[in-house]
Scaffold this active site. Structure first.
Site, PDB file in Angstrom:
ATOM      1  N   HIS A 259       7.307  -4.916  10.600  1.00  0.00           N
ATOM      2  CA  HIS A 259       7.648  -6.316  10.877  1.00  0.00           C
ATOM      3  C   HIS A 259       8.413  -6.974   9.733  1.00  0.00           C
ATOM      4  CE1 HIS A 259       3.772  -7.337   8.732  1.00  0.00           C
ATOM      5  NE2 HIS A 259       4.510  -8.359   8.331  1.00  0.00           N
TER       6      HIS A 259
ATOM      7  N   ASP B 224       2.462  -0.431  12.639  1.00  0.00           N
ATOM      8  CA  ASP B 224       3.323  -1.341  11.889  1.00  0.00           C
ATOM      9  C   ASP B 224       3.861  -0.668  10.618  1.00  0.00           C
ATOM     10  OD1 ASP B 224       4.606  -3.632  11.025  1.00  0.00           O
ATOM     11  OD2 ASP B 224       2.768  -4.689  10.435  1.00  0.00           O
TER      12      ASP B 224
ATOM     13  N   GLN C 159       0.677 -14.112   2.807  1.00  0.00           N
ATOM     14  CA  GLN C 159       2.113 -14.042   3.035  1.00  0.00           C
ATOM     15  C   GLN C 159       2.813 -13.458   1.816  1.00  0.00           C
ATOM     16  OE1 GLN C 159       0.528 -15.146   5.600  1.00  0.00           O
ATOM     17  NE2 GLN C 159       0.857 -17.308   5.264  1.00  0.00           N
ATOM     18  N   GLY C 160       3.750 -12.551   2.073  1.00  0.00           N
ATOM     19  CA  GLY C 160       4.464 -11.923   0.992  1.00  0.00           C
ATOM     20  C   GLY C 160       3.862 -10.592   0.601  1.00  0.00           C
ATOM     21  N   ASP C 161       2.664 -10.292   1.136  1.00  0.00           N
ATOM     22  CA  ASP C 161       1.998  -9.027   0.820  1.00  0.00           C
ATOM     23  C   ASP C 161       2.234  -7.972   1.892  1.00  0.00           C
ATOM     24  OD1 ASP C 161       0.818  -9.837  -1.607  1.00  0.00           O
ATOM     25  OD2 ASP C 161      -0.795 -10.843  -0.534  1.00  0.00           O
ATOM     26  N   SER C 162       2.782  -8.346   3.026  1.00  0.00           N
ATOM     27  CA  SER C 162       2.989  -7.419   4.138  1.00  0.00           C
ATOM     28  C   SER C 162       3.625  -6.122   3.672  1.00  0.00           C
ATOM     29  CB  SER C 162       3.902  -8.040   5.196  1.00  0.00           C
ATOM     30  OG  SER C 162       3.203  -8.946   5.991  1.00  0.00           O
TER      31      SER C 162
END
Length: 264
Positions: free
Chosen positions: A80, A126, A217-220
């Site tokens: 994603h 993912d 957020q930002g760790d994906s």
């Protein structure tokens, strides 16, 4: 929920360093947060931890998502996270503080492989494997966890990332957090998570039900490591460190063969 990268329409949020996420995605781009409740790490401790930056990021550092170096010229991240043109991405190694651009090594992305089973409806599989234009030779890599039994309640893996911290630490700086494996039952008991595609065969449910810490957020796409192996990657969750909503990670073992085929 939101992907930990960018925000998609819906109920969930995925976790990435700057990419969008489904309502439960801790995504990229719009909602950006770092590991919440973690402690500082270093690229000496985690040399295989990769920051994936993007020229379209709203962050001055370009922060977008996390990734893991599994071969000198290959990194694994979240599917994603790959919502921008390939030319807009760069992989960064050896830069624990993204505000210091003169440190570490950088590479453009040569090619992108998205797991064929991935879709934004159920958020499963993912994974994306990126081939680096400039291999990070001489940098320690990490092995994939191929045993599905490694995902077991009571194990305590560690997640790494540069994502939002919600003021529990400095932004854009590599952090780590030990997140207990809660077992699949903990996430399957949550109707929102089941409705957004959580599956015991493809996901790891880890974190704190009391909300004390979480990826964000930002760790994906960043690494979840257990016993020196890549157990899973940051995928999604509802908000960040919300009570009753642990993190959802993409389990490596369920896709080990498909991923390994891309590393040859």
């Amino acid at each position: 929920m939101f992907r930990r990268a960018a925000v998609l329409a819906g109920v969930l949020v995925l976790v990435s360093a700057g990419a969008a996420t489904a309502s439960m995605d801790r995504g990229a781009g719009e909602d950006r947060e770092l590991i919440v409740g973690g402690t500082l790490s270093s690229t000496t401790e985690a040399p295989w931890a990769i920051a994936l930056i993007n020229s379209g990021s709203a962050q001055s550092t370009g922060r977008w998502c996390g990734a893991t170096l599994v071969k000198a010229d290959k990194i694994i991240t979240a599917a994603h996270c790959m919502i921008r043109p390939i030319s807009s991405y760069r992989a960064i190694q050896g830069r624990p503080d993204l505000t210091k651009p003169r440190t570490g090594r950088s590479s453009a992305i040569k090619s992108i492989w998205i797991h064929p089973g991935y879709n934004r409806t159920d958020n499963r599989y993912d994974f994306a494997v990126l081939t680096l234009a400039r291999p990070f030779t001489g940098v320690p890599t990490i092995q994939l966890e191929t045993n599905p039994k490694a995902d077991r309640r009571g194990a305590v893996p560690t997640v790494f990332g540069w994502g939002d911290t919600s003021n529990t630490g400095p932004d854009d700086v590599l952090q780590k957090l030990a997140v207990p494996d809660l077992g699949d039952a903990a996430c399957l008991a949550n109707k929102e998570y089941v409705g957004n595609g959580y599956a015991a065969s493809t996901n790891v449910c880890a974190g704190y039900l009391d909300g004390r810490g979480d990826a964000c957020q930002g760790d994906s796409g960043g690494p979840l490591v257990l016993n020196g192996r890549l157990l899973a990657t940051v995928s999604w969750g509802k908000g960040c460190a919300e009570r009753g909503y642990p993190g959802v990670y993409a389990e490596i073992a369920s896709s080990a063969k498909a991923l390994a085929a891309q590393l040859r």
